[in-house]
Scaffold this motif. Structure first.
Motif, short mmCIF file in Angstrom:
data_model
loop_
_atom_site.label_atom_id
_atom_site.label_comp_id
_atom_site.label_asym_id
_atom_site.label_seq_id
_atom_site.Cartn_x
_atom_site.Cartn_y
_atom_site.Cartn_z
N PHE A 153 1.15 -1.82 -3.23
CA PHE A 153 0.93 -3.14 -2.64
C PHE A 153 -0.53 -3.49 -2.92
O PHE A 153 -1.42 -3.04 -2.19
N GLY A 154 -0.77 -4.24 -3.95
CA GLY A 154 -2.16 -4.51 -4.29
C GLY A 154 -2.88 -3.22 -4.59
O GLY A 154 -2.43 -2.41 -5.40
N ASP A 155 -3.98 -2.98 -3.88
CA ASP A 155 -4.76 -1.77 -4.15
C ASP A 155 -4.35 -0.59 -3.26
O ASP A 155 -5.06 0.39 -3.15
N THR A 156 -3.21 -0.74 -2.60
CA THR A 156 -2.75 0.31 -1.69
C THR A 156 -1.44 0.92 -2.18
O THR A 156 -0.50 0.17 -2.50
N ARG A 157 -1.38 2.20 -2.24
CA ARG A 157 -0.13 2.89 -2.59
C ARG A 157 0.44 3.52 -1.32
O ARG A 157 -0.27 4.22 -0.60
N VAL A 158 1.70 3.24 -1.05
CA VAL A 158 2.40 3.84 0.09
C VAL A 158 3.38 4.86 -0.46
O VAL A 158 4.21 4.53 -1.32
N ILE A 159 3.26 6.08 0.01
CA ILE A 159 4.10 7.16 -0.52
C ILE A 159 5.04 7.64 0.58
O ILE A 159 4.59 8.21 1.59
N PHE B 128 8.79 -6.86 -2.50
CA PHE B 128 7.37 -7.09 -2.70
C PHE B 128 6.63 -5.92 -3.34
O PHE B 128 5.53 -6.05 -3.79
#
Lengths: 197, 172
Positions: A23-29, A7
């Motif tokens: 993820f959409g407007d969220t960045r997971v680092i 995803f």
């Protein structure tokens, strides 16, 4: 590149192994573990706590503890000085900041210095200063707190079993109750007044 | 199992109270740390942060002029900070729930409520080094994931929902 998330979009691998996933407007680092690689070492200890390091730090603190009585004295004197400046300032020029920081510091440190009751009383004072506007602060109650901390230190009271500590805490609670009762009566009067006008 | 070799880490301690700085420095040296830098307020701390590039920042909350929350927000500026990912441990007398949320929302990695102890401080250091949380970047937030115990599956599921609804994950 680590890529098992169907995803995620725009996975961006960095040279240190860091992976960013959108993820959409969220960045997971996901951090690459640079710090872990730098400082993690295998340990035979089942819980992963470095007991030897903790024991060495405790021992270092014990060496330092000979200074705690004097440090506590300095902190109490700072509280008294801040209170006197606050009390003697014209009401419209009172700065609660130094008094709050002095009480807040005692709240945090006095237990380490061996004065847990003083820490508790200073905690009560710092909450009072934090929650009530300077204009509405019951100065007598502030004075009670400062006097109590002073008495605890000067009588070297370090545990709750001490009869003087019991008396000081009892007196302070009575003073707090009186202020709370007075405030509640004033509020009830105000409500009654509003209903009749 | 792993433990942290603190001799390999560089710390920055920021506290306006000299006695508290001394206590924290003593504990860190006890853990084996050699490099401990100090600053007595948020502004000096920010400068020291840029100069020394510490591996871990330990800061007080309540400081005059520039407090620990403001300092954390400055460090967590992803486009201007020298290291916006640096672990930040906040040592504070505040234990109230709303204060914990405020620190978390500023981007604090771990909180340690005073009175400080060797075991408590070591545990926080071990946590940020051995099990760092992922970082989240949204329009309104940059910092460690504010939910503890995050699992990759949660991201997958939330990503799927976001893709489906077109709303994104929101402020995680």
């Amino acid at each position: 590149m680590r890529s098992n998330n169907t995803f995620a979009q725009n996975e961006t691998p960095e040279s240190d192994g860091t992976v960013a996933q959108d993820f959409g407007d969220t960045r997971v680092i996901h951090l690459g573990g640079t710090l872990r690689a730098k400082a993690a070492v295998r340990s035979s200890d089942a819980v992963g706590v470095d007991e030897m390091s903790v024991a060495a730090a405790d021992a270092a603190m014990k060496d330092l503890s000979g200074d705690f009585q004097n440090w506590m004295g300095d902190e109490v004197n700072r509280l008294i000085a801040a209170y006197e400046v606050f009390r003697d300032s014209p009401p419209d020029q009172r700065d609660v900041g130094p008094l709050f920081r002095a009480s807040h510091d005692i709240r945090g440190q006095a237990a380490v210095f061996g004065f847990p009751i003083a820490a508790e009383i200073a905690g009560s004072l710092s909450k009072l200063l934090d929650k009530i506007e300077p204009d509405y602060l019951p100065i007598q109650l502030v004075a009670h707190h400062v006097d109590s901390v002073k008495a605890i230190y000067r009588n070297n009271i370090r545990d709750y079993a001490n009869p003087v500590a019991t008396q000081i805490i009892h007196n302070l609670r009575r003073a707090i109750d009186r202020v709370v009762d007075a405030r509640q009566r004033a509020m009830q009067e105000e409500i009654r007044f509003r209903r009749t006008t | 199992m792993f433990r942290v070799d603190c001799s390999r880490l560089r710390f920055l301690v920021i506290d306006d109270n000299g006695y508290m700085r001394r206590i924290i420095r003593t504990l860190l040296h006890g853990f084996g740390t050699r490099e401990v830098f100090e600053a007595e307020d948020g502004a000096a701390g920010l400068e020291s942060f840029a100069t020394h590039l510490p591996d871990v920042v330990i800061t007080d909350w309540s400081m005059p002029v520039f407090d620990g929350i403001e300092l954390t927000k400055m460090i967590r500026q992803p486009d201007t900070s020298p290291n916006p990912f640096v672990p930040i441990i906040m040592v504070t007398g505040y234990a109230e729930r709303n204060r914990v949320f405020e620190a978390r929302d500023a981007g604090v990695s771990e909180m340690l409520v005073k009175p400080i102890s060797a075991k408590g401080l070591y545990a926080r250091i071990a946590k940020v080094v051995l099990n760092p949380r992922p970082f989240i970047r949204t329009e309104n937030y940059f910092g460690p994931d504010r939910r503890h115990l995050v699992k990759a599956d949660q991201y997958k599921n939330r990503g799927a929902v976001a893709a489906f609804t077109g709303t994104g994950m929101g402020n995680a």
